[in-house]
Design a protein around this motif. Structure first.
Motif, PDB file in Angstrom:
ATOM      1  N   ILE A  64      41.040 -23.990  21.326  1.00  0.00           N
ATOM      2  CA  ILE A  64      39.860 -23.739  20.484  1.00  0.00           C
ATOM      3  C   ILE A  64      39.228 -25.053  20.052  1.00  0.00           C
ATOM      4  N   VAL A  65      40.049 -26.001  19.581  1.00  0.00           N
ATOM      5  CA  VAL A  65      39.529 -27.305  19.146  1.00  0.00           C
ATOM      6  C   VAL A  65      38.878 -28.033  20.319  1.00  0.00           C
ATOM      7  N   LEU A 112      50.917 -20.558  19.564  1.00  0.00           N
ATOM      8  CA  LEU A 112      49.895 -20.753  18.542  1.00  0.00           C
ATOM      9  C   LEU A 112      49.284 -22.148  18.651  1.00  0.00           C
ATOM     10  N   PHE A 113      50.115 -23.152  18.873  1.00  0.00           N
ATOM     11  CA  PHE A 113      49.636 -24.522  19.026  1.00  0.00           C
ATOM     12  C   PHE A 113      48.728 -24.643  20.258  1.00  0.00           C
ATOM     13  N   THR A 114      49.092 -23.994  21.354  1.00  0.00           N
ATOM     14  CA  THR A 114      48.288 -24.021  22.582  1.00  0.00           C
ATOM     15  C   THR A 114      46.926 -23.369  22.349  1.00  0.00           C
ATOM     16  N   VAL A 115      46.914 -22.219  21.674  1.00  0.00           N
ATOM     17  CA  VAL A 115      45.654 -21.529  21.390  1.00  0.00           C
ATOM     18  C   VAL A 115      44.762 -22.383  20.494  1.00  0.00           C
ATOM     19  N   LEU A 119      35.497 -26.461  21.064  1.00  0.00           N
ATOM     20  CA  LEU A 119      34.515 -26.870  20.055  1.00  0.00           C
ATOM     21  C   LEU A 119      34.033 -28.296  20.310  1.00  0.00           C
ATOM     22  N   LEU A 120      34.947 -29.210  20.621  1.00  0.00           N
ATOM     23  CA  LEU A 120      34.563 -30.604  20.893  1.00  0.00           C
ATOM     24  C   LEU A 120      33.682 -30.703  22.137  1.00  0.00           C
ATOM     25  N   VAL A 121      34.042 -29.982  23.199  1.00  0.00           N
ATOM     26  CA  VAL A 121      33.230 -30.010  24.418  1.00  0.00           C
ATOM     27  C   VAL A 121      31.841 -29.444  24.128  1.00  0.00           C
ATOM     28  N   SER A 122      31.758 -28.360  23.364  1.00  0.00           N
ATOM     29  CA  SER A 122      30.457 -27.784  22.995  1.00  0.00           C
ATOM     30  C   SER A 122      29.630 -28.777  22.200  1.00  0.00           C
TER      31      SER A 122
END
Length: 196
Positions: free
Chosen positions: A16-17, A9-12, A20-23
């Motif tokens: 995701i975070v 869960l932490f890896t997923v 989002l930051l790269v986007s």
């Protein structure tokens, strides 16, 4: 088993975070490379063509709008946000315009420049109201190489009305140059300018 789920869960969540930051950074980079600022912002910050920051749409003028010369602070109804640097005659603000207490901004040099953004495809008339202390002298108005108007200051106050050609494009700026001549006394007070 429970620890593996937490790690998964932490890896997923981390992926995701990170996505989002790269986007966010990619969008910010694209906007930074292709800015679309308003004319007020472009003139003041990017082209350094205005003396004062008059707001994002500060040089935009609507029909019927009257601009006054009586305040040192740029505002929607004040001319100070429209003062611009002259490209050919690099005066500073203290030599081109001067503020006189109780009177307002006055022309202090033989040439002064104002910047406006008008609605495209719309013809305007500009009215300038001068209040010289003594009658005498003359003022010629130019836009680029085109002479727009000429007025003799034979009375006080003196009003001059002249047509402004319709801008053809959105964000097209009108650089109005006022050239003093004859025996005009400076500083030359202007009460207001109205676009109709």
């Amino acid at each position: 088993m429970k620890m593996k789920r937490v790690r998964s869960l932490f890896t997923v969540l981390s992926c995701i975070v990170s996505a989002l930051l790269v986007s966010f950074y990619i969008v910010t980079l694209i906007q930074g490379l292709n800015p679309h600022p308003g004319n007020g912002y472009r003139q003041f910050y990017l082209e350094e063509g205005l003396y004062s920051w008059a707001g994002q749409n500060g040089i935009t003028v609507q029909r019927g709008k009257t601009l006054h010369f009586d305040s040192q602070t740029p505002a929607d109804d004040q001319i100070v946000g429209h003062f611009c640097f002259s490209e050919d005659f690099p005066y500073d603000e203290s030599s081109e315009w001067t503020y006189v207490d109780g009177v307002g901004y006055c022309i202090n040099a033989w040439q002064s420049d104002l910047m406006f953004e008008l609605e495209p495809g719309v013809d305007y008339e500009a009215e300038f109201v001068f209040e010289p202390e003594q009658p005498g002298g003359e003022v010629t108005f130019f836009s680029g190489d085109e002479k727009l108007a000429f007025v003799k200051l034979d009375e006080t106050p003196k009003s001059v009305v002249f047509p402004i050609p319709a801008p053809q494009e959105t964000n097209e700026r009108l650089r109005l140059v006022l050239v003093l001549g004859g025996d005009v006394e400076t500083p030359l007070p202007i009460r207001e300018v109205t676009f109709r």
